[in-house]
Write a protein that holds these residues in place. Sequence first.
Motif, PDB file in Angstrom:
ATOM      1  N   SER A 293      53.183  37.145  35.177  1.00 41.60           N
ATOM      2  CA  SER A 293      52.282  37.153  36.328  1.00 41.60           C
ATOM      3  C   SER A 293      50.976  37.856  35.991  1.00 41.60           C
ATOM      4  O   SER A 293      49.898  37.416  36.406  1.00 41.60           O
ATOM      5  N   VAL A 294      51.060  38.956  35.243  1.00 41.08           N
ATOM      6  CA  VAL A 294      49.852  39.686  34.838  1.00 41.08           C
ATOM      7  C   VAL A 294      48.990  38.811  33.937  1.00 41.08           C
ATOM      8  O   VAL A 294      47.756  38.773  34.064  1.00 41.08           O
ATOM      9  N   LEU A 295      49.622  38.078  33.015  1.00 37.87           N
ATOM     10  CA  LEU A 295      48.868  37.187  32.128  1.00 37.87           C
ATOM     11  C   LEU A 295      48.155  36.102  32.916  1.00 37.87           C
ATOM     12  O   LEU A 295      46.947  35.863  32.716  1.00 37.87           O
ATOM     13  N   LEU A 296      48.869  35.430  33.810  1.00 41.45           N
ATOM     14  CA  LEU A 296      48.256  34.353  34.593  1.00 41.45           C
ATOM     15  C   LEU A 296      47.164  34.895  35.514  1.00 41.45           C
ATOM     16  O   LEU A 296      46.115  34.257  35.682  1.00 41.45           O
ATOM     17  N   ALA A 297      47.400  36.079  36.099  1.00 38.17           N
ATOM     18  CA  ALA A 297      46.389  36.680  36.966  1.00 38.17           C
ATOM     19  C   ALA A 297      45.140  37.038  36.176  1.00 38.17           C
ATOM     20  O   ALA A 297      44.013  36.892  36.668  1.00 38.17           O
ATOM     21  N   THR A 298      45.321  37.512  34.948  1.00 36.21           N
ATOM     22  CA  THR A 298      44.175  37.826  34.089  1.00 36.21           C
ATOM     23  C   THR A 298      43.341  36.589  33.826  1.00 36.21           C
ATOM     24  O   THR A 298      42.103  36.601  33.967  1.00 36.21           O
ATOM     25  N   ILE A 299      43.992  35.494  33.438  1.00 39.50           N
ATOM     26  CA  ILE A 299      43.264  34.267  33.101  1.00 39.50           C
ATOM     27  C   ILE A 299      42.563  33.693  34.323  1.00 39.50           C
ATOM     28  O   ILE A 299      41.394  33.283  34.262  1.00 39.50           O
ATOM     29  N   ILE A 300      43.256  33.686  35.479  1.00 43.73           N
ATOM     30  CA  ILE A 300      42.642  33.156  36.704  1.00 43.73           C
ATOM     31  C   ILE A 300      41.464  34.016  37.128  1.00 43.73           C
ATOM     32  O   ILE A 300      40.394  33.509  37.496  1.00 43.73           O
TER      33      ILE A 300
ATOM     34  N   MET B  63      40.763  42.198  42.810  1.00 40.71           N
ATOM     35  CA  MET B  63      40.967  40.764  42.587  1.00 40.71           C
ATOM     36  C   MET B  63      42.143  40.530  41.635  1.00 40.71           C
ATOM     37  O   MET B  63      42.988  39.658  41.867  1.00 40.71           O
ATOM     38  N   PHE B  64      42.212  41.326  40.583  1.00 38.58           N
ATOM     39  CA  PHE B  64      43.265  41.187  39.577  1.00 38.58           C
ATOM     40  C   PHE B  64      44.641  41.531  40.150  1.00 38.58           C
ATOM     41  O   PHE B  64      45.617  40.789  39.962  1.00 38.58           O
ATOM     42  N   VAL B  65      44.747  42.646  40.877  1.00 41.11           N
ATOM     43  CA  VAL B  65      46.040  43.084  41.412  1.00 41.11           C
ATOM     44  C   VAL B  65      46.548  42.109  42.468  1.00 41.11           C
ATOM     45  O   VAL B  65      47.741  41.767  42.495  1.00 41.11           O
ATOM     46  N   ILE B  66      45.666  41.640  43.344  1.00 44.18           N
ATOM     47  CA  ILE B  66      46.079  40.694  44.389  1.00 44.18           C
ATOM     48  C   ILE B  66      46.617  39.412  43.755  1.00 44.18           C
ATOM     49  O   ILE B  66      47.670  38.898  44.167  1.00 44.18           O
ATOM     50  N   ARG B  67      45.937  38.921  42.742  1.00 50.83           N
ATOM     51  CA  ARG B  67      46.406  37.702  42.082  1.00 50.83           C
ATOM     52  C   ARG B  67      47.718  37.941  41.336  1.00 50.83           C
ATOM     53  O   ARG B  67      48.593  37.069  41.303  1.00 50.83           O
ATOM     54  N   THR B  68      47.864  39.111  40.739  1.00 50.55           N
ATOM     55  CA  THR B  68      49.101  39.423  40.015  1.00 50.55           C
ATOM     56  C   THR B  68      50.306  39.343  40.934  1.00 50.55           C
ATOM     57  O   THR B  68      51.302  38.658  40.631  1.00 50.55           O
ATOM     58  N   PHE B  69      50.227  40.029  42.061  1.00 50.23           N
ATOM     59  CA  PHE B  69      51.390  40.066  42.956  1.00 50.23           C
ATOM     60  C   PHE B  69      51.549  38.765  43.744  1.00 50.23           C
ATOM     61  O   PHE B  69      52.670  38.423  44.135  1.00 50.23           O
TER      62      PHE B  69
END
Length: 366
Positions: free
Chosen positions: A78-85, A20-26
Amino acid sequence: MSSQMQFFPSRTIAWYMAKMFVIRTFAIMSGLVLILQTLDLLAESGRILAFDGNGQAEVWRYVSLRTPQIIEQFLPFSVLLATIITLTTLNQNSEVISMKAGGLSAHQILAPLILASFAVAAISFGFNDRIVARATATLQQWEAVDFGPLPIDRGDRANIWVRERDNLIQVKQLRGRGDAAELGGITIYERDGGVLRSVVTGSTGARDGDGWRMEGARRFDVQSGGVTELGSVRFAPGVRPDQFTLASVNADGLSFGALNAAIDDLEAAGRPTQALKGALWHKLSGPLSSILMPLLGAVAAFGVARSGKLFWRAVIGMGLGFAYFVADNFALAMGNLGAYPPFLAAWAPFLLFAMIGEAVLVRTEE
């Protein structure tokens, strides 16, 4: 073994969260790159097409060189926003509460995200070292010639200035190192007591004994306004090759190994290297900043979603992440000015916010 004694108590949960985290990051990174590249291209397309003969191929070439720079710059965002989401979604769906009810600690819940961010950091370092550095060097040289054709190979140094006694020497392009260095687009400003007397230009230059030999030389006399064809002439006696090759070291345009070698050459020549050492260390600490983002954004995961504070927790996590980027840029700038030692300039923000993130995580976990 107790779940509290295991780093990953459940392979299924770890894989679910990491994916979930990696998909949102990219996905976020792709959206940011698309938007930012479009805006950048709108601003630069006029300069690219202003050069006679440039067209669609040159525009796409610019995109291929600029996109890696945008990815490097905004991947940590992107990693920060993906973490929060990711963590906000898990909290809203009560999945965090379920995991904690099953005996998982906050660090165990974050462990899959931190491990995935390690993989992102490793990919980022390899991408920056192999692709971004070359693209940056090429793009800077292309911009130096106003998006015209590059006279030597792509990826070489550009716009180098060297002083030889009272004269100033400008080299538009340089290839190679040591006695094998080749110069292109040479201009010599011959001065007498600080007053410009003549300008000598040449197409190419190479090492000749303890000096250099220029081909296709011609001299413009400032006083008379006349131009004299000189052909092949010798110039800059006593100027060492390292004065050209090390006169302009662009840390962003060199890989980690190449920058380390340039620093060794500069130190051997007695040149200052503090700013470059800071940039060298930052080539490691920059990609590793992705590892901090799950820790800084973890405040969004813990706390009951229905308490109404989830939004503010997400804002706090985002604020911590952006504060890190501000502190990182500030420390790097202080390192370039010589106010901070190189290691401190590159690593102090990383270590400081690692402790802040850990303290906030312990303090806010409910």
